[in-house]
Scaffold this motif. Structure first.
Motif, mmCIF file in Angstrom:
data_model
loop_
_atom_site.group_PDB
_atom_site.id
_atom_site.type_symbol
_atom_site.label_atom_id
_atom_site.label_comp_id
_atom_site.label_asym_id
_atom_site.label_seq_id
_atom_site.Cartn_x
_atom_site.Cartn_y
_atom_site.Cartn_z
ATOM 1 N N LEU A 27 -0.839 -15.138 3.032
ATOM 2 C CA LEU A 27 0.452 -14.405 2.370
ATOM 3 C C LEU A 27 0.566 -15.266 1.048
ATOM 4 O O LEU A 27 0.966 -14.609 0.201
ATOM 5 N N ASP A 28 0.370 -16.545 0.764
ATOM 6 C CA ASP A 28 0.326 -17.137 -0.289
ATOM 7 C C ASP A 28 -0.479 -16.546 -1.355
ATOM 8 O O ASP A 28 -0.242 -16.640 -2.579
ATOM 9 N N ASP A 29 -1.759 -16.168 -0.970
ATOM 10 C CA ASP A 29 -2.816 -15.975 -1.793
ATOM 11 C C ASP A 29 -2.712 -14.381 -2.212
ATOM 12 O O ASP A 29 -3.271 -13.880 -3.140
ATOM 13 N N ASN A 30 -1.764 -13.521 -1.637
ATOM 14 C CA ASN A 30 -1.541 -11.968 -1.869
ATOM 15 C C ASN A 30 -0.346 -11.613 -2.182
ATOM 16 O O ASN A 30 0.703 -11.694 -1.408
ATOM 17 N N LYS A 31 -0.024 -11.265 -3.594
ATOM 18 C CA LYS A 31 1.344 -11.058 -4.001
ATOM 19 C C LYS A 31 1.557 -9.676 -3.724
ATOM 20 O O LYS A 31 2.868 -9.237 -4.054
ATOM 21 N N PHE A 32 0.694 -8.748 -3.507
ATOM 22 C CA PHE A 32 0.902 -7.241 -3.349
ATOM 23 C C PHE A 32 0.362 -6.739 -1.944
ATOM 24 O O PHE A 32 -0.618 -7.415 -1.659
ATOM 25 N N GLY A 33 0.946 -5.833 -1.600
ATOM 26 C CA GLY A 33 0.347 -5.130 -0.443
ATOM 27 C C GLY A 33 0.527 -3.819 -0.414
ATOM 28 O O GLY A 33 1.411 -3.275 -1.102
ATOM 29 N N SER A 34 0.011 -3.141 0.696
ATOM 30 C CA SER A 34 0.327 -1.745 0.985
ATOM 31 C C SER A 34 1.277 -1.548 2.193
ATOM 32 O O SER A 34 0.866 -2.231 3.349
ATOM 33 N N PHE A 35 2.319 -1.111 1.768
ATOM 34 C CA PHE A 35 3.522 -0.867 2.822
ATOM 35 C C PHE A 35 3.484 0.382 3.338
ATOM 36 O O PHE A 35 3.611 1.229 2.648
ATOM 37 N N GLY A 36 3.328 0.553 4.634
ATOM 38 C CA GLY A 36 3.304 1.936 5.436
ATOM 39 C C GLY A 36 4.555 2.075 6.146
ATOM 40 O O GLY A 36 5.012 1.501 7.009
ATOM 41 N N THR A 37 5.217 3.191 6.225
ATOM 42 C CA THR A 37 6.282 3.763 6.756
ATOM 43 C C THR A 37 5.930 5.165 7.419
ATOM 44 O O THR A 37 4.998 5.757 7.141
ATOM 45 N N ILE A 38 6.745 5.726 8.204
ATOM 46 C CA ILE A 38 6.633 7.166 8.816
ATOM 47 C C ILE A 38 7.715 7.805 8.313
ATOM 48 O O ILE A 38 8.960 7.755 8.431
ATOM 49 N N GLU A 39 7.225 9.001 7.502
ATOM 50 C CA GLU A 39 8.289 9.835 6.719
ATOM 51 C C GLU A 39 8.493 11.149 7.839
ATOM 52 O O GLU A 39 8.024 11.155 8.950
ATOM 53 N N ALA A 40 9.428 11.869 7.465
ATOM 54 C CA ALA A 40 9.909 12.825 8.346
ATOM 55 C C ALA A 40 8.525 13.551 8.715
ATOM 56 O O ALA A 40 7.664 14.022 7.951
ATOM 57 N N GLY A 41 8.437 14.291 9.991
ATOM 58 C CA GLY A 41 7.530 14.968 10.436
ATOM 59 C C GLY A 41 6.286 14.011 11.177
ATOM 60 O O GLY A 41 5.381 14.501 11.234
ATOM 61 N N ASN A 42 6.616 12.536 11.182
ATOM 62 C CA ASN A 42 5.759 11.592 11.875
ATOM 63 C C ASN A 42 4.510 11.703 10.772
ATOM 64 O O ASN A 42 3.558 11.520 11.154
ATOM 65 N N LYS A 43 4.855 11.720 9.530
ATOM 66 C CA LYS A 43 3.444 11.864 8.497
ATOM 67 C C LYS A 43 3.629 10.085 8.011
ATOM 68 O O LYS A 43 4.757 9.699 7.568
ATOM 69 N N PRO A 44 2.515 9.434 7.883
ATOM 70 C CA PRO A 44 2.530 8.011 7.289
ATOM 71 C C PRO A 44 2.432 8.488 5.653
ATOM 72 O O PRO A 44 2.155 9.393 5.234
ATOM 73 N N LYS A 45 3.294 7.331 5.028
ATOM 74 C CA LYS A 45 3.619 7.143 3.971
ATOM 75 C C LYS A 45 3.220 5.833 3.331
ATOM 76 O O LYS A 45 3.923 4.840 3.800
ATOM 77 N N VAL A 46 2.162 5.401 2.478
ATOM 78 C CA VAL A 46 1.794 4.051 2.018
ATOM 79 C C VAL A 46 2.083 3.981 0.713
ATOM 80 O O VAL A 46 1.787 4.788 -0.108
ATOM 81 N N ARG A 47 2.514 2.868 0.250
ATOM 82 C CA ARG A 47 2.810 2.541 -1.187
ATOM 83 C C ARG A 47 2.487 1.003 -1.481
ATOM 84 O O ARG A 47 2.623 -0.050 -0.498
ATOM 85 N N TYR A 48 2.144 0.594 -2.574
ATOM 86 C CA TYR A 48 2.008 -0.663 -3.112
ATOM 87 C C TYR A 48 3.143 -1.444 -3.356
ATOM 88 O O TYR A 48 4.073 -0.764 -3.719
ATOM 89 N N MET A 49 3.740 -2.594 -2.673
ATOM 90 C CA MET A 49 4.948 -3.557 -3.281
ATOM 91 C C MET A 49 4.527 -4.884 -3.064
ATOM 92 O O MET A 49 3.472 -5.519 -2.778
#
Length: 146
Positions: free
Chosen positions: A14-36
């Motif tokens: 966690l210390d070594d990685n300042k960004f990650g790919s964050f995934g949620t579930i949008e309407a219709g049970n489709k995955p959505k991933v974004r860098y944060m």
């Protein structure tokens, strides 16, 4: 790798990685991933976001999310796959704790009413080390591999 050693290894990744790919579930049970951008205090993981984003709506409908860290340029070569329940909070202490100058690109300051914190409560963290190490942390216990 014992539980304590695994937790310390996860914290180092966690210390070594300042960004990650964050995934949620949008309407219709489709995955959505974004860098944060990723912030943490031990295994307490935080993401800063605007309360008016789709991810906040998605988390209100389904608080289960996934965060993938590592194996990227600028980060470590170890990988974390984090399953978590996520709470959206406007807790003043947490907003101040996470706040930094980089967030000024999106918010007026730590008191900006649109600035909220996504508080990840990991339920399972899978660690895969660059040298074939492996471990699974679950809640307050961990199960280790190689």
């Amino acid at each position: 790798m014992d539980n304590r050693e695994l937790e310390q290894t996860i914290i180092k990744v966690l210390d070594d990685n300042k960004f990650g790919s964050f995934g949620t579930i949008e309407a219709g049970n489709k995955p959505k991933v974004r860098y944060m951008a990723v912030f943490h205090d031990g295994l307490h993981i935080y993401l800063a976001t605007n309360r008016q984003t789709h991810k906040v709506e998605e988390l209100e409908d389904n608080p289960n999310a996934f965060l993938l860290l590592g194996y990227e340029q600028g980060g470590g070569k170890d990988v974390l796959e984090i399953e978590a329940a996520v709470a959206v909070t406007k807790d003043e202490g947490l907003r101040s704790k996470v706040w930094n100058k980089e967030l000024e690109k999106w918010f007026k300051g730590p008191d900006d009413p649109n600035y909220v914190i996504l508080e990840l409560k990991p339920t399972r963290i899978e660690y895969m080390g660059k040298n074939q190490q492996h471990g699974v942390w679950e809640g307050s216990a961990a199960v280790s591999g190689k």
